[in-house]
Design an enzyme around this catalytic site. Sequence first.
Site, PDB file in Angstrom:
ATOM      1  CE  LYS A   1      -2.038   5.051   6.327  1.00 16.31           C
ATOM      2  NZ  LYS A   1      -3.154   5.472   7.183  1.00 16.31           N
TER       3      LYS A   1
ATOM      4  NE  ARG B   1      -2.586   1.124   3.506  1.00 18.80           N
ATOM      5  CZ  ARG B   1      -3.320   0.997   4.612  1.00 18.80           C
ATOM      6  NH1 ARG B   1      -4.612   0.716   4.512  1.00 18.80           N
ATOM      7  NH2 ARG B   1      -2.791   1.133   5.812  1.00 18.80           N
TER       8      ARG B   1
ATOM      9  NE  ARG C   1      10.413  20.186 -12.334  1.00 15.00           N
ATOM     10  CZ  ARG C   1      10.150  21.034 -13.319  1.00 15.00           C
ATOM     11  NH1 ARG C   1      10.317  20.662 -14.562  1.00 15.00           N
ATOM     12  NH2 ARG C   1       9.722  22.253 -13.072  1.00 15.00           N
TER      13      ARG C   1
ATOM     14  CD  GLU D   1     -11.809   6.438   5.527  1.00 13.04           C
ATOM     15  OE1 GLU D   1     -11.325   5.334   5.801  1.00 13.04           O
ATOM     16  OE2 GLU D   1     -11.312   7.192   4.670  1.00 13.04           O
TER      17      GLU D   1
HETATM   18  N1  PMP Z   1      -9.144   5.098   7.261  1.00  9.76           N
HETATM   19  C1  PMP Z   1      -8.199   6.049   7.425  1.00  9.76           C
HETATM   20  C2  PMP Z   1      -8.491   7.416   6.953  1.00  9.76           C
HETATM   21  C3  PMP Z   1      -6.973   5.726   8.049  1.00  9.76           C
HETATM   22  O1  PMP Z   1      -6.048   6.658   8.213  1.00  9.76           O
HETATM   23  C4  PMP Z   1      -6.768   4.408   8.523  1.00  9.76           C
HETATM   24  C5  PMP Z   1      -5.505   4.064   9.252  1.00  9.76           C
HETATM   25  N2  PMP Z   1      -4.439   3.884   8.414  1.00  9.76           N
HETATM   26  C6  PMP Z   1      -7.772   3.451   8.314  1.00  9.76           C
HETATM   27  C7  PMP Z   1      -8.943   3.842   7.682  1.00  9.76           C
HETATM   28  C8  PMP Z   1      -7.586   2.040   8.746  1.00  9.76           C
HETATM   29  O2  PMP Z   1      -6.679   1.386   7.915  1.00  9.76           O
HETATM   30  P1  PMP Z   1      -5.765   0.192   8.426  1.00  9.76           P
HETATM   31  O3  PMP Z   1      -6.671  -0.897   8.889  1.00  9.76           O
HETATM   32  O4  PMP Z   1      -4.983  -0.206   7.229  1.00  9.76           O
HETATM   33  O5  PMP Z   1      -4.921   0.725   9.530  1.00  9.76           O
END
Ligand code: PMP
Length: 290
Positions: free
Chosen positions: A151, A52, A105, A184
């Site tokens: 991320k 990832r 750059r 989320e």
């Molecule tokens: N959503 C967001 C916005 C996050 O930052 C995270 C944490 N990385 C998650 C969901 C959960 O992802 P994971 O299970 O891969 O930690």
Amino acid sequence: MGLKVYINGKFYEKSKAMISVFDHGLLYGDGVFEGIRSYGRMVFKLDEHIDRLYESARSIMLDVGMSKKALAEAVVETLKENNLKDAYIRLVVTRGQGDLGLDPRKCRKASVIIITDNIILYPEKYYKKGLSLITVATRRNIPEAVNPQIKSLNYLNNILAKIEAVHVGFEEAIMLNSDGYVIECTGDNIFIVKDGALFTPPAYLGALRGITRGSVIDIARSLKIRFSEKVLTRHKLFNADECFLTGTAAEIIPVVTIDGRTIGDGSPGVMTTRFMKGFRKLTKSEGVKY
Ligand code: PMP
């Protein structure tokens, strides 16, 4: 001896672990990261996290400057160096040192940072009694801007949502997308259970494809629990039988109220508890040993 931090191939004492103020990770949030856990000297889902990270890096045209294998080995080396049995691992790759202009750059080489430390968890009471959530006004990034699958070190969108929740006395916020669908929380994915089946918002609407989310889907499959990605509204959440959040740091955390509505009977649900147990088993049984 204090904890050691890996920066660009070398270990530094925590107090001496520093990077340049000209690093574009600091100046512009130009970089990507991962949060990983180890349990009993096993790194959980290391390859998934590394994959990832490289996907995030590719999306922002950032050359990590080392192979996936070398980076995975560096994570393990850092854990060994610090003799940590159960750890939280923060992997950060920034654009590197440049000048004050935002042009990437100018940054010749990425900075690779691996911080390993003891994990700081949500207080135990939330796992036993469940968490209360509130929906906030700040919307999740739209995929056409900074894609939520990246991320990136630009977490201000999520931090703003967190600030809103904390401001009114809540620990976590539900974030909607620009169309008003549930996506989320600020650092965790969200699931509901309804009539014995499990649902979570689809990634294409803007939810991160969480690694813990993936583990929960795998557990559902192995327990023969019906699962599907589903477009969820707040109304669907309010009428769920159970709700829980998933994330590397939080693992699985039950949710018992949403915007003042009690979910189920107001205590962590039966299915949620099954998933929590299943996940605990998984973390004890697999991972990259060190
Ligand atoms: N959503 C967001 C916005 C996050 O930052 C995270 C944490 N990385 C998650 C969901 C959960 O992802 P994971 O299970 O891969 O930690």
